[in-house]
Write an enzyme that holds these catalytic residues in place. Sequence first.
Site, PDB file in Angstrom:
ATOM      1  N   ASP A  90       0.824  -1.204   0.000  1.00 23.04           N
ATOM      2  CA  ASP A  90       0.000   0.000   0.000  1.00 23.04           C
ATOM      3  C   ASP A  90       0.859   1.255   0.000  1.00 23.04           C
ATOM      4  OD1 ASP A  90      -2.207   1.662   0.151  1.00 23.04           O
ATOM      5  OD2 ASP A  90      -2.262   1.603   2.332  1.00 23.04           O
ATOM      6  N   CYS A 138      -8.126  -1.209  -5.651  1.00 24.21           N
ATOM      7  CA  CYS A 138      -7.187  -1.514  -4.579  1.00 24.21           C
ATOM      8  C   CYS A 138      -7.970  -1.313  -3.292  1.00 24.21           C
ATOM      9  CB  CYS A 138      -5.927  -0.647  -4.680  1.00 24.21           C
ATOM     10  SG  CYS A 138      -6.220   1.099  -4.981  1.00 24.21           S
ATOM     11  N   SER A 139      -7.553  -0.397  -2.440  1.00 25.75           N
ATOM     12  CA  SER A 139      -8.341  -0.093  -1.251  1.00 25.75           C
ATOM     13  C   SER A 139      -9.149   1.178  -1.459  1.00 25.75           C
ATOM     14  CB  SER A 139      -7.441   0.047  -0.027  1.00 25.75           C
ATOM     15  OG  SER A 139      -8.214   0.239   1.143  1.00 25.75           O
ATOM     16  N   ALA A 140      -8.461   2.282  -1.756  1.00 29.14           N
ATOM     17  CA  ALA A 140      -9.166   3.539  -2.040  1.00 29.14           C
ATOM     18  C   ALA A 140      -9.553   3.656  -3.501  1.00 29.14           C
ATOM     19  CB  ALA A 140      -8.285   4.724  -1.644  1.00 29.14           C
ATOM     20  N   GLY A 141      -8.877   2.892  -4.365  1.00 24.72           N
ATOM     21  CA  GLY A 141      -9.208   2.934  -5.783  1.00 24.72           C
ATOM     22  C   GLY A 141      -8.568   4.082  -6.525  1.00 24.72           C
ATOM     23  N   ILE A 142      -7.404   4.560  -6.059  1.00 27.81           N
ATOM     24  CA  ILE A 142      -6.754   5.674  -6.755  1.00 27.81           C
ATOM     25  C   ILE A 142      -5.247   5.458  -6.944  1.00 27.81           C
ATOM     26  CG2 ILE A 142      -8.459   7.410  -6.088  1.00 27.81           C
ATOM     27  CD1 ILE A 142      -6.603   8.317  -3.863  1.00 27.81           C
ATOM     28  N   ARG A 185      -2.677   2.425  -6.364  1.00 26.55           N
ATOM     29  CA  ARG A 185      -2.277   1.241  -7.135  1.00 26.55           C
ATOM     30  C   ARG A 185      -3.187   1.043  -8.346  1.00 26.55           C
ATOM     31  NH1 ARG A 185      -1.750  -2.566  -1.812  1.00 26.55           N
ATOM     32  NH2 ARG A 185      -3.277  -1.056  -1.028  1.00 26.55           N
ATOM     33  N   GLN A 242      -1.338   8.069  -6.866  1.00 20.48           N
ATOM     34  CA  GLN A 242      -1.489   8.845  -5.641  1.00 20.48           C
ATOM     35  C   GLN A 242      -0.204   9.456  -5.113  1.00 20.48           C
ATOM     36  OE1 GLN A 242      -3.125   6.457  -2.547  1.00 20.48           O
ATOM     37  NE2 GLN A 242      -3.653   8.176  -1.226  1.00 20.48           N
TER      38      GLN A 242
END
Length: 440
Positions: free
Chosen positions: A336, A371-375, A377, A415
């Site tokens: 991450d 991914c997690s936030a979607g921005i 990775r 990011q």
Amino acid sequence: MGYYVGPAVILGLLWTRPPLNLLILFFFIVTHMVWKWRYGSGLLASDSTPRDIGDRRQSVSRQPSFTLSEWTDAQEDLLDLDPVPQTPVFDIGSDIRTEADAATLTVTPVGLQERRGSNVSLTLDMCTPGCTEPYGYGASPLSPRDQSAQEYLLQGTHMLTPDMLHTRAIDDQSLQAEFYETPMNFVDPKEYNYPGLVRKNRYKTILPNTHSRVVLKSEDEDDFLTTYINANYLKGYNEEERAYIATQGPTVNTVGDFWRMVWQEKSPIIVMITNLEEKNEKCAEYWPEDTVKHEGIEITVVSVTQEDDYSLRVFTLKCEDEERSLRQYWYTSWPDQKTPDKAPPLLELVQKVERARDDAPPSSGPTIVHCSAGIGRTGCFIATSILCKQLRTEGVVDILKTTCQLRLDRGGMIQTCEQYQFVHHVLSLYEKQLSHSAEE
């Protein structure tokens, strides 16, 4: 400056001449008040310890809200600190430094357009747990700053030939300057104002840009919550419309919405680039071990193949009388907010996903990437996929333009500065592979 009247002198006078007690006491009190008003301290104050108020205030102002060790350890989990619209930024400069003096850290509140994520400029999002209701929704005129950001993202370009690409990939200073100059284009949470919407978002300030958001079909389309999912359509190579969907990792509350989107959009492929947990939960396990049903959609695991850096699951989806096949590529070797240790596995995954997309039925919809936030990775993967096609087709790449294009549709894509540099390294490696293959 006047004479200093010590307490011993005053007490001596009071003791030896009682008739003068009241007069001397009155004179002393008046003198004491005038002295304090004029010089900032009383007659009884000691001069033995000098007081430099300016230095004291300066030392207090230099104390950071976090210790340096906490600040550096926070980078991997930074999005889990519950973001809020006005975010303090601990900035130690634009150049990469492995160490820094904690006294030089400054805290600057900035707007969403100005947020930057990197190893050297970390955004620490803090909010009291529970204060999670969003703030507003609806079209509003762009501010001059937002208008300027839009213009930059529409016009930003830097075409690179192979030689320029290889040189650029190792020019960290220029890449950092370019990254920090490019607006993030995050959504102001004031654009959303629906009670309960917070339960649909993994992070409070990572929201879908309104013009490109995926709208779920619903029997009650007046109920905004039933149409909402934190996901955006993204253009692909050569301005291909809706080539990808970038979305957050599903939460327990949004697993059903996620499968509704997969079915509605006829997506043949899901690319997952996160572990389920990385210190904290990053994504809910939205698929079954065998079979499960969500929102009338039956999801069945057909096969699981484990590779070195990713696993491949093949699902069968059934809804009413229709049946489809779906492939999920789960890439687990990307930490991450950082970058993979090696570029070849990512290039291999990009190429496998491209081939699977080419083999999908013509009626298939966008490839879903999360991914997690979607921005972060997610942005790196989609940009790499687009740019590999450009490099093969045109022999050149425009990484800046692709980044701007992605951020126009979903704020914050790619990011961190480290991720931006990594995309350049991956494309440089890919170009060398293409050149080597051509020579053979």
